[in-house]
Scaffold this motif. Sequence first.
Motif, PDB file in Angstrom:
ATOM      1  N   ALA A 169       0.848  -1.256  -0.085  1.00 33.53           N
ATOM      2  CA  ALA A 169       0.149  -0.087  -0.062  1.00 33.53           C
ATOM      3  C   ALA A 169       0.678   1.279  -0.125  1.00 33.53           C
ATOM      4  CB  ALA A 169      -0.650   0.042   1.326  1.00 33.53           C
ATOM      5  N   HIS A 170       1.897   1.107   0.810  1.00 33.79           N
ATOM      6  CA  HIS A 170       2.883   2.185   0.851  1.00 33.79           C
ATOM      7  C   HIS A 170       3.634   2.640  -0.483  1.00 33.79           C
ATOM      8  CE1 HIS A 170       6.224   4.903   1.894  1.00 33.79           C
ATOM      9  NE2 HIS A 170       7.111   3.929   1.521  1.00 33.79           N
ATOM     10  N   LEU A 171       3.909   1.498  -1.230  1.00 35.92           N
ATOM     11  CA  LEU A 171       4.468   1.887  -2.678  1.00 35.92           C
ATOM     12  C   LEU A 171       3.588   2.047  -3.764  1.00 35.92           C
ATOM     13  CD1 LEU A 171       6.588  -1.546  -2.609  1.00 35.92           C
ATOM     14  CD2 LEU A 171       7.320   0.642  -2.192  1.00 35.92           C
ATOM     15  N   LYS A 172       2.230   1.907  -3.340  1.00 31.35           N
ATOM     16  CA  LYS A 172       1.369   2.360  -4.335  1.00 31.35           C
ATOM     17  C   LYS A 172       1.067   3.757  -4.183  1.00 31.35           C
ATOM     18  CE  LYS A 172      -3.557   1.508  -5.820  1.00 31.35           C
ATOM     19  NZ  LYS A 172      -4.727   0.770  -5.617  1.00 31.35           N
ATOM     20  N   SER A 173       0.925   4.063  -3.073  1.00 32.77           N
ATOM     21  CA  SER A 173       0.888   5.645  -2.514  1.00 32.77           C
ATOM     22  C   SER A 173       1.891   6.449  -2.996  1.00 32.77           C
ATOM     23  CB  SER A 173       0.896   5.596  -1.007  1.00 32.77           C
ATOM     24  OG  SER A 173       1.959   5.672  -0.412  1.00 32.77           O
ATOM     25  N   ARG A 174       3.070   5.658  -3.180  1.00 33.88           N
ATOM     26  CA  ARG A 174       4.318   6.713  -3.633  1.00 33.88           C
ATOM     27  C   ARG A 174       4.107   6.710  -5.272  1.00 33.88           C
ATOM     28  NH1 ARG A 174       3.783   7.962   0.675  1.00 33.88           N
ATOM     29  NH2 ARG A 174       5.586   8.361   2.255  1.00 33.88           N
ATOM     30  N   GLY A 175       3.074   5.842  -5.852  1.00 34.32           N
ATOM     31  CA  GLY A 175       3.080   5.915  -7.584  1.00 34.32           C
ATOM     32  C   GLY A 175       3.568   4.716  -7.955  1.00 34.32           C
ATOM     33  N   HIS A 176       4.277   3.740  -7.130  1.00 37.49           N
ATOM     34  CA  HIS A 176       4.750   2.568  -8.000  1.00 37.49           C
ATOM     35  C   HIS A 176       3.853   1.516  -8.240  1.00 37.49           C
ATOM     36  CE1 HIS A 176       8.837   3.828  -6.851  1.00 37.49           C
ATOM     37  NE2 HIS A 176       8.499   3.958  -5.509  1.00 37.49           N
ATOM     38  N   ARG A 177       3.903   1.086  -9.464  1.00 30.84           N
ATOM     39  CA  ARG A 177       3.052   0.167 -10.207  1.00 30.84           C
ATOM     40  C   ARG A 177       3.814  -1.431 -10.391  1.00 30.84           C
ATOM     41  NH1 ARG A 177       0.580   3.188  -7.981  1.00 30.84           N
ATOM     42  NH2 ARG A 177      -1.181   4.240  -8.581  1.00 30.84           N
ATOM     43  N   ARG A 178       4.920  -1.193 -10.993  1.00 31.93           N
ATOM     44  CA  ARG A 178       5.708  -2.480 -11.240  1.00 31.93           C
ATOM     45  C   ARG A 178       6.415  -2.928 -10.013  1.00 31.93           C
ATOM     46  NH1 ARG A 178       6.849   1.094 -15.332  1.00 31.93           N
ATOM     47  NH2 ARG A 178       9.408   0.868 -15.125  1.00 31.93           N
ATOM     48  N   PRO A 318       3.629 -10.306  15.304  1.00 33.58           N
ATOM     49  CA  PRO A 318       3.532  -9.436  14.358  1.00 33.58           C
ATOM     50  C   PRO A 318       4.840  -9.017  13.993  1.00 33.58           C
ATOM     51  CG  PRO A 318       2.626  -8.409  16.402  1.00 33.58           C
ATOM     52  CD  PRO A 318       3.336  -9.715  16.925  1.00 33.58           C
ATOM     53  N   ALA A 319       5.266  -8.688  12.615  1.00 27.20           N
ATOM     54  CA  ALA A 319       6.272  -7.944  12.070  1.00 27.20           C
ATOM     55  C   ALA A 319       5.667  -6.539  12.179  1.00 27.20           C
ATOM     56  CB  ALA A 319       6.922  -8.348  10.936  1.00 27.20           C
ATOM     57  N   GLU A 320       6.387  -5.732  11.737  1.00 21.08           N
ATOM     58  CA  GLU A 320       6.453  -4.037  11.649  1.00 21.08           C
ATOM     59  C   GLU A 320       7.024  -3.512  10.567  1.00 21.08           C
ATOM     60  OE1 GLU A 320       6.791  -0.028  14.176  1.00 21.08           O
ATOM     61  OE2 GLU A 320       7.621  -1.826  14.896  1.00 21.08           O
ATOM     62  N   LEU A 321       6.271  -2.648   9.588  1.00 23.46           N
ATOM     63  CA  LEU A 321       6.798  -2.093   8.706  1.00 23.46           C
ATOM     64  C   LEU A 321       7.648  -0.634   8.992  1.00 23.46           C
ATOM     65  CD1 LEU A 321       7.073  -1.416   5.390  1.00 23.46           C
ATOM     66  CD2 LEU A 321       5.089  -0.116   5.676  1.00 23.46           C
ATOM     67  N   VAL A 322       8.971  -0.462   8.656  1.00 18.76           N
ATOM     68  CA  VAL A 322       9.638   0.471   8.757  1.00 18.76           C
ATOM     69  C   VAL A 322      10.010   1.330   7.482  1.00 18.76           C
ATOM     70  CG1 VAL A 322      11.832   1.493   9.996  1.00 18.76           C
ATOM     71  CG2 VAL A 322      10.622  -0.535  10.784  1.00 18.76           C
ATOM     72  N   VAL A 323       9.301   2.563   7.309  1.00 20.52           N
ATOM     73  CA  VAL A 323       9.427   3.487   6.212  1.00 20.52           C
ATOM     74  C   VAL A 323      10.477   4.246   6.401  1.00 20.52           C
ATOM     75  CG1 VAL A 323       8.180   5.162   4.783  1.00 20.52           C
ATOM     76  CG2 VAL A 323       6.958   3.274   5.786  1.00 20.52           C
ATOM     77  N   ARG A 324      11.679   4.112   5.392  1.00 18.05           N
ATOM     78  CA  ARG A 324      12.776   5.013   4.972  1.00 18.05           C
ATOM     79  C   ARG A 324      12.657   5.530   3.654  1.00 18.05           C
ATOM     80  NH1 ARG A 324      15.396   0.390   7.915  1.00 18.05           N
ATOM     81  NH2 ARG A 324      15.160   0.780  10.040  1.00 18.05           N
ATOM     82  N   ARG A 325      13.634   6.133   3.220  1.00 14.82           N
ATOM     83  CA  ARG A 325      13.851   6.727   1.977  1.00 14.82           C
ATOM     84  C   ARG A 325      14.096   5.896   0.716  1.00 14.82           C
ATOM     85  NH1 ARG A 325      17.665   9.919   1.466  1.00 14.82           N
ATOM     86  NH2 ARG A 325      18.852   9.619   3.252  1.00 14.82           N
ATOM     87  N   SER A 326      14.349   4.609   0.808  1.00 16.34           N
ATOM     88  CA  SER A 326      14.791   3.770  -0.296  1.00 16.34           C
ATOM     89  C   SER A 326      13.706   3.502  -1.355  1.00 16.34           C
ATOM     90  CB  SER A 326      15.170   2.435   0.167  1.00 16.34           C
ATOM     91  OG  SER A 326      14.308   1.596   0.700  1.00 16.34           O
ATOM     92  N   CYS A 327      12.358   4.030  -0.957  1.00 15.90           N
ATOM     93  CA  CYS A 327      11.173   3.529  -1.745  1.00 15.90           C
ATOM     94  C   CYS A 327      10.415   4.829  -2.234  1.00 15.90           C
ATOM     95  CB  CYS A 327      10.253   2.860  -1.263  1.00 15.90           C
ATOM     96  SG  CYS A 327      10.963   1.034  -0.986  1.00 15.90           S
ATOM     97  N   GLU A 328      10.994   6.007  -2.233  1.00 19.93           N
ATOM     98  CA  GLU A 328      10.372   7.517  -2.708  1.00 19.93           C
ATOM     99  C   GLU A 328      10.557   7.405  -4.266  1.00 19.93           C
ATOM    100  OE1 GLU A 328       8.707   9.462  -1.011  1.00 19.93           O
ATOM    101  OE2 GLU A 328       9.185   8.008   0.861  1.00 19.93           O
ATOM    102  N   ARG A 329       9.532   8.178  -4.944  1.00 19.96           N
ATOM    103  CA  ARG A 329       9.569   8.296  -6.274  1.00 19.96           C
ATOM    104  C   ARG A 329      10.684   9.438  -6.627  1.00 19.96           C
ATOM    105  NH1 ARG A 329       6.686   5.286  -9.978  1.00 19.96           N
ATOM    106  NH2 ARG A 329       6.999   7.227 -11.569  1.00 19.96           N
ATOM    107  N   LYS A 330      11.241   9.327  -7.822  1.00 15.63           N
ATOM    108  CA  LYS A 330      11.852  10.824  -8.172  1.00 15.63           C
ATOM    109  C   LYS A 330      11.095  11.878  -8.218  1.00 15.63           C
ATOM    110  CE  LYS A 330      14.940   9.801 -11.528  1.00 15.63           C
ATOM    111  NZ  LYS A 330      15.232   9.497 -12.742  1.00 15.63           N
ATOM    112  N   GLY A 331      11.638  12.935  -7.523  1.00 18.85           N
ATOM    113  CA  GLY A 331      11.077  14.122  -7.521  1.00 18.85           C
ATOM    114  C   GLY A 331       9.873  14.182  -6.366  1.00 18.85           C
ATOM    115  N   ALA A 332       9.737  13.240  -5.691  1.00 17.20           N
ATOM    116  CA  ALA A 332       8.807  13.236  -4.660  1.00 17.20           C
ATOM    117  C   ALA A 332       9.291  13.876  -3.350  1.00 17.20           C
ATOM    118  CB  ALA A 332       8.443  11.620  -4.109  1.00 17.20           C
TER     119      ALA A 332
END
Length: 332
Positions: A169-178, A318-332
């Motif tokens: 869901a996080h990747l999709k929210s950043r505009g990633h599809r592939r 349960p495991a936990e998602l830790v969001v960092r900067r390696s999945c941001e889209r260019k220009g985001a």
Amino acid sequence: MARIKDVAAHAGVSVATVSRVLNDNPSVTEETRDRVYAAMKELRYVPNAVARSLRTEATRTLGLIIGDILNPFFTELARGVEDEARQAGYTVIIGNADERAEEQDHYVRTLVEQRVDGLLICPTAEVTPLVEELVRTGRPLVFLDRTISGLDVPSVRADGATAIAELVAHLKSRGHRRIAFASGPATLSTGRERTEAFAAAMAEAGLDLRAEYMAAGDFREGSGRAITARLLDLPEPPEVIFFGDNLMTLGGLDEIRARGLSIPGDVAVASFDDVTWFVHVDPPITAIAQPTAEMGRTAVRLLLQGVAGRSGQSVVLPAELVVRRSCERKGA
């Protein structure tokens, strides 16, 4: 109860050959070893090492057999086991199976001969007669991180399904599809569970699960790098590569950097397993963190219930998602 000479007769070998198999003698051929193991299983033979160990004397020691001592996940897991065991007045003896069933059996046999009070095993994919006999004889045993279908053994593991869904869901929210997934082997419960969770998360997010973006490695660096190379050579490479564990992530990072590509500008990266060095690379790596040390501590508490003669229930943390900067889209 079957005796060693019964196994020898059933397998068509000498008693000395059966003894060499039980002692991991390298002179025995693989075909002979398999025949002896098959005879042991059919006759429900209890190896002498197990039979000798069925005593009541406590040694205040526990055995821990891990999959790969070079993997930081198992290092942290072992630390959690040691900390909890020491607090309870126990010493831990550790064996490294190196993800090989014969090495796992070697340490099982050795630890049983040392009369440890209980065993914690991160099982390999192959179910061996020796492990089956441990279960049948009722020796205190807990599976750690992984499970084996068909064996009624209490276990402690992490459930990453919710965190994987949050990652997608996080990747999709950043505009990633592939989005590609470099998973672990389907022969291990952890590999299967993460692959199934990823497929379910992609479907829930309404994203295409492309066959060419799915690949299985072995939870080690080399396979992570090889899978990354294949994915990046596709006519339409993925925008994100999600790796099934930290070592495969390391291999993927090596390949990306060797090509002079940037993260996340050219390809974004995420990992199942969070390790301390992920925050020290540029950019820091988005990861799914397992409660690794707590898994180790919980497993010791569960094992000591068995040592005390009380049955225990499997535990899922349960495991936990830790969001960092390696999945941001260019220009985001």
